[in-house]
Enzyme design. Structure first.
Site, PDB file in Angstrom:
ATOM      1  N   THR A 122       0.735  -1.291  -0.021  1.00 44.14           N
ATOM      2  CA  THR A 122       0.129   0.227  -0.082  1.00 44.14           C
ATOM      3  C   THR A 122       0.888   1.205   0.048  1.00 44.14           C
ATOM      4  O   THR A 122       1.617   1.577   0.817  1.00 44.14           O
ATOM      5  CB  THR A 122      -0.890   0.078   1.222  1.00 44.14           C
ATOM      6  OG1 THR A 122      -1.682  -1.341   1.224  1.00 44.14           O
ATOM      7  CG2 THR A 122      -1.878   0.991   1.212  1.00 44.14           C
ATOM      8  N   CYS A 263      -3.101  -2.051   9.018  1.00 45.45           N
ATOM      9  CA  CYS A 263      -3.590  -1.350   7.785  1.00 45.45           C
ATOM     10  C   CYS A 263      -4.153  -0.091   8.179  1.00 45.45           C
ATOM     11  O   CYS A 263      -3.749   1.035   8.010  1.00 45.45           O
ATOM     12  CB  CYS A 263      -4.411  -2.246   6.834  1.00 45.45           C
ATOM     13  SG  CYS A 263      -3.459  -3.469   5.997  1.00 45.45           S
ATOM     14  N   LYS A 266      -2.369   3.030   9.907  1.00 44.63           N
ATOM     15  CA  LYS A 266      -1.231   3.643   9.357  1.00 44.63           C
ATOM     16  C   LYS A 266      -1.894   4.183   7.775  1.00 44.63           C
ATOM     17  O   LYS A 266      -1.593   5.393   7.619  1.00 44.63           O
ATOM     18  CB  LYS A 266      -0.148   2.610   8.972  1.00 44.63           C
ATOM     19  CG  LYS A 266      -0.472   1.563   7.775  1.00 44.63           C
ATOM     20  CD  LYS A 266       1.012   0.953   7.867  1.00 44.63           C
ATOM     21  CE  LYS A 266       0.563  -0.169   6.514  1.00 44.63           C
ATOM     22  NZ  LYS A 266       0.143   0.377   5.413  1.00 44.63           N
ATOM     23  N   LYS A 324      -7.644  -8.598  15.579  1.00 41.72           N
ATOM     24  CA  LYS A 324      -8.863  -9.586  15.128  1.00 41.72           C
ATOM     25  C   LYS A 324      -8.627 -10.932  15.207  1.00 41.72           C
ATOM     26  O   LYS A 324      -7.585 -11.379  15.318  1.00 41.72           O
ATOM     27  CB  LYS A 324      -9.425  -8.923  13.685  1.00 41.72           C
ATOM     28  CG  LYS A 324      -8.616  -9.487  12.589  1.00 41.72           C
ATOM     29  CD  LYS A 324      -9.186  -9.067  11.325  1.00 41.72           C
ATOM     30  CE  LYS A 324      -8.440  -9.399  10.137  1.00 41.72           C
ATOM     31  NZ  LYS A 324      -8.962  -9.051   8.958  1.00 41.72           N
TER      32      LYS A 324
HETATM   33  N1  LIG Z   1      -1.372  -7.272   6.159  1.00 41.29           N
HETATM   34  C1  LIG Z   1      -2.416  -7.237   5.717  1.00 41.29           C
HETATM   35  O1  LIG Z   1      -3.541  -7.483   5.905  1.00 41.29           O
HETATM   36  C2  LIG Z   1      -2.335  -6.251   4.325  1.00 41.29           C
HETATM   37  C3  LIG Z   1      -3.329  -6.335   3.502  1.00 41.29           C
HETATM   38  C4  LIG Z   1      -3.404  -5.403   2.231  1.00 41.29           C
HETATM   39  C5  LIG Z   1      -2.339  -4.601   2.058  1.00 41.29           C
HETATM   40  N2  LIG Z   1      -1.316  -4.599   2.710  1.00 41.29           N
HETATM   41  C6  LIG Z   1      -0.059  -3.916   2.567  1.00 41.29           C
HETATM   42  O2  LIG Z   1       0.953  -4.944   2.188  1.00 41.29           O
HETATM   43  C7  LIG Z   1       2.221  -4.351   2.637  1.00 41.29           C
HETATM   44  C8  LIG Z   1       2.914  -5.485   3.318  1.00 41.29           C
HETATM   45  O3  LIG Z   1       2.278  -5.677   4.513  1.00 41.29           O
HETATM   46  P1  LIG Z   1       2.398  -6.938   5.372  1.00 41.29           P
HETATM   47  O4  LIG Z   1       1.541  -6.910   6.503  1.00 41.29           O
HETATM   48  O5  LIG Z   1       2.790  -8.210   4.336  1.00 41.29           O
HETATM   49  O6  LIG Z   1       3.744  -6.769   5.867  1.00 41.29           O
HETATM   50  P2  LIG Z   1       5.090  -7.439   6.807  1.00 41.29           P
HETATM   51  O7  LIG Z   1       5.700  -6.397   7.646  1.00 41.29           O
HETATM   52  O8  LIG Z   1       4.394  -8.713   7.320  1.00 41.29           O
HETATM   53  O9  LIG Z   1       6.106  -8.122   5.679  1.00 41.29           O
HETATM   54  C9  LIG Z   1       7.118  -7.274   5.033  1.00 41.29           C
HETATM   55  C10 LIG Z   1       8.000  -8.243   4.724  1.00 41.29           C
HETATM   56  O10 LIG Z   1       9.050  -7.577   3.979  1.00 41.29           O
HETATM   57  C11 LIG Z   1      10.160  -7.834   4.175  1.00 41.29           C
HETATM   58  N3  LIG Z   1      11.228  -6.780   3.656  1.00 41.29           N
HETATM   59  C12 LIG Z   1      11.374  -5.593   3.751  1.00 41.29           C
HETATM   60  N4  LIG Z   1      12.250  -5.166   2.893  1.00 41.29           N
HETATM   61  C13 LIG Z   1      12.762  -5.971   1.960  1.00 41.29           C
HETATM   62  C14 LIG Z   1      13.752  -5.891   0.815  1.00 41.29           C
HETATM   63  N5  LIG Z   1      14.390  -4.973   0.581  1.00 41.29           N
HETATM   64  N6  LIG Z   1      13.912  -6.933   0.267  1.00 41.29           N
HETATM   65  C15 LIG Z   1      13.303  -8.180   0.706  1.00 41.29           C
HETATM   66  N7  LIG Z   1      12.162  -8.209   1.812  1.00 41.29           N
HETATM   67  C16 LIG Z   1      12.093  -7.345   2.344  1.00 41.29           C
HETATM   68  C17 LIG Z   1      10.466  -7.872   5.480  1.00 41.29           C
HETATM   69  O11 LIG Z   1      11.615  -8.578   6.105  1.00 41.29           O
HETATM   70  C18 LIG Z   1       9.147  -8.281   5.992  1.00 41.29           C
HETATM   71  O12 LIG Z   1       9.159 -10.036   6.023  1.00 41.29           O
HETATM   72  C19 LIG Z   1       2.114  -3.000   3.507  1.00 41.29           C
HETATM   73  O13 LIG Z   1       2.177  -1.965   2.211  1.00 41.29           O
HETATM   74  C20 LIG Z   1       0.736  -3.201   3.836  1.00 41.29           C
HETATM   75  O14 LIG Z   1      -0.033  -1.960   3.904  1.00 41.29           O
HETATM   76  C21 LIG Z   1      -1.364  -5.602   3.893  1.00 41.29           C
END
Ligand SMILES: NC(=O)c1ccc[n+]([C@@H]2O[C@H](COP(=O)([O-])OP(=O)(O)OC[C@H]3O[C@@H](n4cnc5c(N)ncnc54)[C@H](O)[C@@H]3O)[C@@H](O)[C@H]2O)c1
Length: 435
Positions: A122, A263, A266, A324
């Site tokens: 996002t 989400c 932030k 949740k």
């Molecule tokens: N969690 C949700 O339900 C959800 C839903 C929709 C969208 N999003 C969006 O998706 C994105 C990811 O969310 P998430 O909850 O999966 O995050 P997260 O923190 O669970 O995972 C992110 C991963 O990226 C890795 N990472 C960071 N920099 C890196 C790099 N340069 N190279 C390789 N790996 C790297 C981290 O080590 C981590 O494992 C965010 O922008 C979030 O807003 C999340």
């Protein structure tokens, strides 16, 4: 198709596993060596129903691999999905894009042949432009298109959401990228999910607007719940009466302790910042964020009031810590603010959660963690239901009452019928219900 996914968190891991399940060859990369080591051993670092099986099946069949080397994963891939975190930047609430930009730089070095680079994270409006600039600067020769494809999955139902989405938003006006993206999602054609093509900036904004709207809906019903308590109405019936109107819909109209998670908090803040920077303030969203923030601590006041005005020296049992059910995610969980406020008031807090206690231990050093709800209730002056996990919906209330010091249940999710609890001589306090 060969795909690579950068970041193996909730979104990257679920996307990677589902793409592999569609039949694509997927290389997942994370810079966290421990996470990759675990994934290679078949251990799933997060709690998400069905994910372990999906990863195991696709890894066994050779379609899903895990590594730490972006270059190895990106070379030859038709598309590279950036799924790294975009947390709130400390201090100002803007989305921290440093992980996205770092990934873009690493991807640039490894590009080889026409590649679609997809921001699944996002990201605020204009981030795609910056990713494109970073890659173009590093690799003027590379043949690539940057596309926005925000993810709408919900933790706890992530696989079903990914495989049966309401819509797939794709931000690109490039015909070659459009073709690649259509091909990636083609296996979903059976369910006919609408592939919604828009320009990249619009796609980036769809995600924030959707999350801010849902957060607004929750906050709206929460304030109506407060009013219900003051005027002797029932918020559940108000919500039902509203939700039966098709223009409104019943989803996200459940009053509770305020939204949390990785989400909404932030993303609402980041959208507010985008609005301010663009001289187009989003006052409604600003208010939603502020009201929600206050609400979490206000829930502790509700508990304190239910305990007769003070919790000093008393034991409070908390059921549910994750933001949740069906996830172990503790990011911005309402339980964090509630527990802190109760501890500030002098309470000793005991807690139980079916999945998130390992994460919670580090975040709540003063809390005693229990093995089940009944052990948690022992000696408690009040039992507080914070997360509506299924196992909490049919507790043996007589057994709980026997274990407790004072018979008080504060149900911040309205999962019990008040009369059912009160019948057992237990004081029941819900959200937005007549007393
Ligand atoms: N969690 C949700 O339900 C959800 C839903 C929709 C969208 N999003 C969006 O998706 C994105 C990811 O969310 P998430 O909850 O999966 O995050 P997260 O923190 O669970 O995972 C992110 C991963 O990226 C890795 N990472 C960071 N920099 C890196 C790099 N340069 N190279 C390789 N790996 C790297 C981290 O080590 C981590 O494992 C965010 O922008 C979030 O807003 C999340």
């Amino acid at each position: 198709m060969r795909l690579s996914v950068i970041g193996c968190g909730y979104v990257g891991l679920v996307s990677g596993a589902c793409f592999a399940d569609f039949g694509h060859d997927v290389a997942c990369v994370d810079k966290d060596a421990a996470k990759i080591g675990a994934l290679r051993r078949g251990e799933i670092p997060i709690y998400e129903p069905g994910l372990e099986d999906l990863v195991a099946t696709n890894a066994r069949q050779g379609r899903l691999t895990f590594g730490e080397d972006i270059a190895a994963a990106v070379g030859g891939a038709a598309a590279v999905f950036i799924a790294v975190g975009t947390p709130s930047r400390r201090g100002d609430g803007h989305a921290d894009l440093s992980y996205v930009y770092a990934a873009a730089r690493e991807i640039a070095g490894a590009l080889d042949g026409f590649t679609v680079i997809v921001t699944k994270s996002t990201v605020p409006v204009g981030t795609g432009d910056e990713v494109e600039r970073i890659i173009r600067e590093a690799r003027p020769d590379a043949d690539f298109v940057v596309v926005s494809n925000p993810e709408f999955l919900r933790e706890g139902a992530a696989i079903a959401d990914f495989k049966r989405p309401d819509r797939i938003v794709i931000g690109t006006t490039d015909p070659r990228a459009r073709e690649v993206m259509s091909e990636i999602y083609r296996p979903l054609n059976l369910n006919q999910p609408p592939l919604f093509f828009v320009d990249r900036r619009t796609s980036e904004l769809v995600k924030y607007a959707a999350n801010a709207f849902l957060a607004t809906k929750i906050t709206f019903i929460n304030e109506i719940a407060d009013l219900c308590e003051k005027v002797g109405a029932n918020v559940q019936d108000v919500a039902r009466g509203m939700g039966l109107d098709n223009r409104i819909g019943g989803k996200f109209l459940h009053a509770g302790p305020g939204y949390g998670g990785s989400c909404f908090p932030k993303d609402t803040l980041a959208l507010v910042k985008t609005g301010q920077d663009a001289d187009s303030p989003l006052r409604l969203v600003e208010t939603v964020a502020a009201v929600n923030e206050q609400r979490k601590r206000a829930m502790a006041k509700k508990v304190i009031a239910a305990c007769g005005g003070s919790v000093r020296g008393k034991t409070i049992a908390i059921l549910g810590l994750a933001f949740k059910p069906n996830t172990d995610d503790m990011r911005d969980a309402p339980s964090l603010a509630i527990v802190t406020a109760l501890e500030d008031g002098g309470a000793k807090v005991r807690a139980f959660d079916p999945a998130s206690m390992d994460h919670a231990r580090a975040l709540m050093p003063g809390v005693a963690f229990c093995e089940d709800p009944y052990q948690c209730a022992e000696g408690a002056s009040a039992l507080v239901i914070v997360t509506e996990w299924d196992p909490f919906r049919a507790l043996d209330l007589d057994r709980l009452a026997k274990a407790m010091d004072s018979r008080v249940i504060v149900d911040l999710r309205n999962i019990y019928r008040p009369e059912e609890v009160r019948r057992r001589g237990i004081k029941y306090v819900g959200i937005g219900l007549p007393t």
